[in-house]
Design a protein around this motif. Structure first.
Motif, PDB file in Angstrom:
ATOM      1  N   MET A   1      34.982  53.902  44.665  1.00  0.00           N
ATOM      2  CA  MET A   1      35.601  55.156  44.275  1.00  0.00           C
ATOM      3  C   MET A   1      37.122  55.030  44.435  1.00  0.00           C
ATOM      4  SD  MET A   1      34.226  58.786  45.257  1.00  0.00           S
ATOM      5  CE  MET A   1      34.324  59.815  43.853  1.00  0.00           C
ATOM      6  N   LYS A   2      37.840  55.583  43.488  1.00  0.00           N
ATOM      7  CA  LYS A   2      39.296  55.482  43.471  1.00  0.00           C
ATOM      8  C   LYS A   2      39.926  56.831  43.792  1.00  0.00           C
ATOM      9  CE  LYS A   2      39.448  51.477  40.766  1.00  0.00           C
ATOM     10  NZ  LYS A   2      40.099  50.326  41.170  1.00  0.00           N
ATOM     11  N   ASN A   3      41.125  56.774  44.364  1.00  0.00           N
ATOM     12  CA  ASN A   3      41.867  58.002  44.650  1.00  0.00           C
ATOM     13  C   ASN A   3      42.730  58.385  43.439  1.00  0.00           C
ATOM     14  OD1 ASN A   3      44.114  56.319  44.791  1.00  0.00           O
ATOM     15  ND2 ASN A   3      44.444  56.598  46.972  1.00  0.00           N
ATOM     16  N   LEU A   4      43.553  59.401  43.590  1.00  0.00           N
ATOM     17  CA  LEU A   4      44.367  59.904  42.474  1.00  0.00           C
ATOM     18  C   LEU A   4      45.311  58.869  41.882  1.00  0.00           C
ATOM     19  CD1 LEU A   4      45.521  63.521  43.454  1.00  0.00           C
ATOM     20  CD2 LEU A   4      44.173  62.844  41.472  1.00  0.00           C
ATOM     21  N   ILE A   5      45.811  57.959  42.688  1.00  0.00           N
ATOM     22  CA  ILE A   5      46.739  56.962  42.158  1.00  0.00           C
ATOM     23  C   ILE A   5      46.028  55.657  41.787  1.00  0.00           C
ATOM     24  CG2 ILE A   5      48.794  57.967  43.234  1.00  0.00           C
ATOM     25  CD1 ILE A   5      48.636  55.823  45.405  1.00  0.00           C
ATOM     26  N   GLY A   6      44.700  55.693  41.726  1.00  0.00           N
ATOM     27  CA  GLY A   6      43.913  54.583  41.202  1.00  0.00           C
ATOM     28  C   GLY A   6      43.595  53.469  42.171  1.00  0.00           C
ATOM     29  N   LEU A   7      43.677  53.750  43.467  1.00  0.00           N
ATOM     30  CA  LEU A   7      43.392  52.730  44.464  1.00  0.00           C
ATOM     31  C   LEU A   7      42.029  52.955  45.101  1.00  0.00           C
ATOM     32  CD1 LEU A   7      46.882  52.564  46.227  1.00  0.00           C
ATOM     33  CD2 LEU A   7      46.012  51.095  44.387  1.00  0.00           C
ATOM     34  N   ASP A   8      41.387  51.863  45.461  1.00  0.00           N
ATOM     35  CA  ASP A   8      40.085  51.900  46.121  1.00  0.00           C
ATOM     36  C   ASP A   8      40.211  52.646  47.453  1.00  0.00           C
ATOM     37  OD1 ASP A   8      38.211  50.672  48.256  1.00  0.00           O
ATOM     38  OD2 ASP A   8      37.273  50.051  46.364  1.00  0.00           O
ATOM     39  N   GLN A   9      39.415  53.693  47.609  1.00  0.00           N
ATOM     40  CA  GLN A   9      39.521  54.545  48.801  1.00  0.00           C
ATOM     41  C   GLN A   9      39.184  53.811  50.095  1.00  0.00           C
ATOM     42  OE1 GLN A   9      37.187  58.027  47.742  1.00  0.00           O
ATOM     43  NE2 GLN A   9      39.023  59.083  47.042  1.00  0.00           N
ATOM     44  N   ASN A  10      38.276  52.863  50.042  1.00  0.00           N
ATOM     45  CA  ASN A  10      37.937  52.111  51.249  1.00  0.00           C
ATOM     46  C   ASN A  10      39.108  51.242  51.702  1.00  0.00           C
ATOM     47  OD1 ASN A  10      35.305  53.143  51.512  1.00  0.00           O
ATOM     48  ND2 ASN A  10      34.540  51.662  50.015  1.00  0.00           N
ATOM     49  N   LYS A  11      39.779  50.607  50.745  1.00  0.00           N
ATOM     50  CA  LYS A  11      40.942  49.783  51.083  1.00  0.00           C
ATOM     51  C   LYS A  11      42.101  50.662  51.555  1.00  0.00           C
ATOM     52  CE  LYS A  11      39.750  45.866  48.220  1.00  0.00           C
ATOM     53  NZ  LYS A  11      40.164  44.926  47.171  1.00  0.00           N
ATOM     54  N   VAL A  12      42.234  51.827  50.933  1.00  0.00           N
ATOM     55  CA  VAL A  12      43.295  52.763  51.316  1.00  0.00           C
ATOM     56  C   VAL A  12      43.100  53.250  52.753  1.00  0.00           C
ATOM     57  CG1 VAL A  12      44.155  55.108  50.887  1.00  0.00           C
ATOM     58  CG2 VAL A  12      43.968  53.482  49.008  1.00  0.00           C
ATOM     59  N   LEU A  73      48.911  58.210  49.639  1.00  0.00           N
ATOM     60  CA  LEU A  73      47.615  57.528  49.612  1.00  0.00           C
ATOM     61  C   LEU A  73      46.457  58.488  49.886  1.00  0.00           C
ATOM     62  CD1 LEU A  73      48.636  54.271  51.509  1.00  0.00           C
ATOM     63  CD2 LEU A  73      48.207  54.528  49.048  1.00  0.00           C
ATOM     64  N   GLU A  74      46.781  59.782  50.035  1.00  0.00           N
ATOM     65  CA  GLU A  74      45.805  60.848  50.245  1.00  0.00           C
ATOM     66  C   GLU A  74      45.118  60.764  51.604  1.00  0.00           C
ATOM     67  OE1 GLU A  74      43.167  61.518  46.876  1.00  0.00           O
ATOM     68  OE2 GLU A  74      44.729  60.777  45.526  1.00  0.00           O
ATOM     69  N   THR A  75      45.890  60.352  52.602  1.00  0.00           N
ATOM     70  CA  THR A  75      45.401  60.359  53.979  1.00  0.00           C
ATOM     71  C   THR A  75      46.418  61.105  54.826  1.00  0.00           C
ATOM     72  OG1 THR A  75      46.354  58.157  54.347  1.00  0.00           O
ATOM     73  CG2 THR A  75      44.036  58.243  53.700  1.00  0.00           C
ATOM     74  N   GLU A  76      46.170  61.214  56.114  1.00  0.00           N
ATOM     75  CA  GLU A  76      47.009  62.048  56.979  1.00  0.00           C
ATOM     76  C   GLU A  76      47.821  61.215  57.961  1.00  0.00           C
ATOM     77  OE1 GLU A  76      46.550  65.648  60.247  1.00  0.00           O
ATOM     78  OE2 GLU A  76      44.867  65.169  58.944  1.00  0.00           O
ATOM     79  N   PRO A  77      49.137  61.442  57.999  1.00  0.00           N
ATOM     80  CA  PRO A  77      49.950  60.725  58.979  1.00  0.00           C
ATOM     81  C   PRO A  77      49.768  61.312  60.383  1.00  0.00           C
ATOM     82  CG  PRO A  77      51.335  62.194  57.674  1.00  0.00           C
ATOM     83  CD  PRO A  77      49.942  62.284  57.106  1.00  0.00           C
TER      84      PRO A  77
END
Length: 155
Positions: A1-12, A73-77
């Motif tokens: 599954m990819k996030n909004l900017i097209g990156l693999d969510q697991n790697k992100v 990257l759609e995660t939380e700092p």
């Protein structure tokens, strides 16, 4: 599954975890620099006082850039000092007013940061995350030059 900017969510997720580690280390580095700036004494006071201010001004910009990249990257700092203390390899310093000792700590802190940045660079490359690759490449290049200059100062 990819996030909004097209990156693999697991790697992100893995990449963001390491970015948060970098964020935590930059927060401790920033605070150490503030302490050195405030407390430095001796014949190199004027030079080091200004240099530490330059470094902490740069660190605060990087802190914001890292946090914003984590958000991109759609995660939380991370955003609490308890989290920073838990995740950081850089330790708090206090009671240092000697210029040589302070610069030695700064060199060690920069060495820690560049090591984490290289790990992130590899992870970002594997995730095809050009935005993070570019950011880390810039940080690494700048830190390498800074380390060379600081090591020259210490000799």
């Amino acid at each position: 599954m990819k996030n909004l900017i097209g990156l693999d969510q697991n790697k992100v997720k893995v990449l963001s975890g390491k970015l948060n580690t970098l964020l935590a280390n930059y927060q401790l580095f920033y605070q150490n620099l503030r302490g050195f700036h405030w407390n430095i004494k001796g014949r190199d006071f004027f030079e080091l006082h200004a240099k530490f201010e330059e470094y902490y001004d740069d660190a605060v910009i990087k802190i914001d850039e890292i946090a914003e990249r984590i958000l991109t990257l759609e995660t939380e700092p991370l955003h609490t000092f308890s989290d920073y203390l838990e995740k950081s390899s850089i330790e708090e310093t206090k009671g240092i007013s000697n210029g040589i000792q302070a610069v030695e700590v700064v060199v060690n802190n920069f060495s820690t940061l560049i090591s984490i940045e290289r790990e992130i660079l590899a992870l970002a490359g594997d995730a095809n995350d050009e935005g993070t690759v570019s950011l880390m490449s810039d940080y690494i290049s700048e830190t390498e030059k800074t380390l060379w200059m600081l090591n020259s100062y210490l000799k």
